[in-house]
Design a protein around this motif. Structure first.
Motif, mmCIF file in Angstrom:
data_model
loop_
_atom_site.group_PDB
_atom_site.id
_atom_site.type_symbol
_atom_site.label_atom_id
_atom_site.label_comp_id
_atom_site.label_asym_id
_atom_site.label_seq_id
_atom_site.Cartn_x
_atom_site.Cartn_y
_atom_site.Cartn_z
ATOM 1 N N VAL A 8 0.839 -1.189 0.000
ATOM 2 C CA VAL A 8 0.000 0.000 0.000
ATOM 3 C C VAL A 8 0.871 1.234 0.000
ATOM 4 C CG1 VAL A 8 -1.777 1.256 1.270
ATOM 5 C CG2 VAL A 8 -1.777 -1.236 1.274
ATOM 6 N N ALA A 10 1.841 4.788 1.081
ATOM 7 C CA ALA A 10 1.521 5.423 2.354
ATOM 8 C C ALA A 10 0.527 6.546 2.221
ATOM 9 C CB ALA A 10 2.820 5.954 2.997
ATOM 10 N N VAL A 13 -3.307 6.021 2.733
ATOM 11 C CA VAL A 13 -3.929 5.523 3.949
ATOM 12 C C VAL A 13 -3.871 6.514 5.089
ATOM 13 C CG1 VAL A 13 -3.553 3.104 3.389
ATOM 14 C CG2 VAL A 13 -1.794 4.367 4.624
ATOM 15 N N THR A 40 -2.682 -6.680 7.786
ATOM 16 C CA THR A 40 -2.163 -5.367 7.387
ATOM 17 C C THR A 40 -1.026 -4.965 8.305
ATOM 18 O OG1 THR A 40 -4.342 -4.703 6.573
ATOM 19 C CG2 THR A 40 -2.740 -2.950 6.972
ATOM 20 N N PHE A 42 1.943 -2.160 9.068
ATOM 21 C CA PHE A 42 2.542 -0.844 8.876
ATOM 22 C C PHE A 42 4.004 -0.970 9.292
ATOM 23 C CE2 PHE A 42 -1.078 2.524 9.010
ATOM 24 C CZ PHE A 42 -1.864 1.731 8.182
ATOM 25 N N ASN A 70 2.068 -1.428 4.367
ATOM 26 C CA ASN A 70 2.127 0.015 4.200
ATOM 27 C C ASN A 70 3.514 0.437 4.658
ATOM 28 O OD1 ASN A 70 1.718 2.780 4.091
ATOM 29 N ND2 ASN A 70 0.534 2.872 5.973
#
Length: 262
Positions: A8, A10, A13, A40, A42, A70
Motif C-alpha cells: 500500500v 503510504a 492511507v 495489514t 505498517f 504500508n
C-alpha cells in the motif's frame, strides 16, 4: 493459487478510519485455530525488502492469508495509526515513534525490539567524489540528502554528525530513507545518509561508505500487535515469524544487526 502480496502506498492511507468497519470476514481464524484472511502491516520504509520476503513466507506457511504492507517513514505511520488507520502490526525504525503509538493506547502489549540498523554514506557506484567520511560531506558544492529530523534516519544522522562535529547543509530533507536513497540513484545529489540495509539493497546502483560515528547512532527496531487489530490472530503469528530464527536470518541477510541482548 496464493495471492500476491499487496504493498500500500503510504499517502493513500493517511485518512482511512472509515475503512475500519469494512472488509468483513478477514479476522476469523482457520478451523485449526491458525490465521487466515488479510493481515495489514505498517512498517518502516527500510524494512521493505526484508518484510516483503517475510510476507511471502507467511502466506506460504498459512494458506488463505494475504499480507498487505504500508511502508513509509515511521513518524508518518505512527500518525496514521493514532488517527485511526486500521492496521494489525506496527514495526518502527526507532523507539520514539513506537512510543507515540503506545502512549496513545494503540499497542496490545509491550513492543519488542527485533533488529538494529546503522547508517552509511550512500554515493553513486564507484564513489566519483572519493568520499571517505562525514567530514567530506562539507565540501563546497557537494550536494547531500538527509532524512527529515522527525524521521528515524534523520534523527540518527543528526546524532552521527554531532558525534563527528560536522555540520552539513542538505539540499533536500526527505520523509523516509527510500526518498533520500532515490536522490542518489537519480543523480540529484552526490551523497546521502541512509541505512546500511538500504544501500545493500541498491548495491547495483550505489556504494555504501562505512564511517565510525555510525556505531553511535544505531537505531533499534521495535514491533507490536496493535490494540484494535482487525486480525489479531494473524498479527501475533507475523510478529512471531519476525522474531523467529527464520525471520532473523532474513533480516541478517538484508544487513540488519540482531537486537542487543538484555
Amino acid at each position: 493459487m496464493r495471492q500476491r502480496i499487496r504493498v500500500v502506498v503510504a499517502a493513500l492511507v493517511v485518512a482511512v478510519p472509515a475503512l475500519a468497519g469494512c472488509g468483513g470476514g478477514t479476522t476469523a481464524p482457520a478451523a485449526d485455530g491458525g490465521p487466515r484472511g488479510t493481515l495489514t502491516v505498517f512498517a518502516a520504509a527500510s524494512l521493505t525488502e526484508s518484510f516483503t520476503t517475510l510476507g511471502r513466507r507467511f502466506e506460504a506457511e498459512y494458506p488463505g492469508t494475504t499480507v498487505t504492507f504500508n511502508f513509509a517513514g515511521s513518524s508518518a505511520l505512527a500518525t496514521q495509526i493514532t488517527q485511526g488507520a486500521p492496521a494489525d502490526v506496527f514495526a518502527s525504525a526507532a523507539p520514539t515513534n513506537m512510543t507515540t503509538v503506545t502512549d496513545a493506547g494503540h499497542a496490545a502489549g509491550t513492543p519488542t525490539v527485533f533488529a538494529r540498523n546503522q547508517l552509511v554514506i550512500a554515493v553513486p557506484q564507484g564513489n566519483p567524489q572519493r568520499l571517505a567520511g562525514l567530514a567530506d560531506l562539507t565540501r563546497p558544492g557537494l550536494k547531500v540528502a538527509l532524512c527529515a529530523a522527525q524521521v528515524p534516519c534523520g534523527a540518527a544522522a543528526t546524532t552521527a554528525l554531532d558525534a563527528a562535529g560536522v555540520r552539513v547543509t542538505p539540499v533536500t530533507l526527505e520523509q523516509d530513507v527510500k526518498g533520500a536513497l532515490a536522490k542518489v540513484k537519480l543523480g540529484e545529489v552526490d551523497a546521502a545518509l541512509v541505512y546500511r540495509t538500504d544501500a545493500r539493497a541498491a548495491d547495483r546502483e550505489v556504494d555504501g561508505i562505512e564511517f565510525a560515528e555510525s556505531a553511535r547512532a544505531g537505531n533499534d527496531y521495535p514491533i507490536v500487535v496493535l490494540a484494535d487489530a482487525p486480525n489479531p490472530t494473524a498479527a501475533r503469528a507475523f510478529v512471531a515469524l519476525v522474531r523467529s530464527t527464520a525471520g532473523q536470518a532474513v533480516l541478517t541477510d538484508a544487513g540488519f544487526q540482531p537486537p542487543a541482548g538484555p
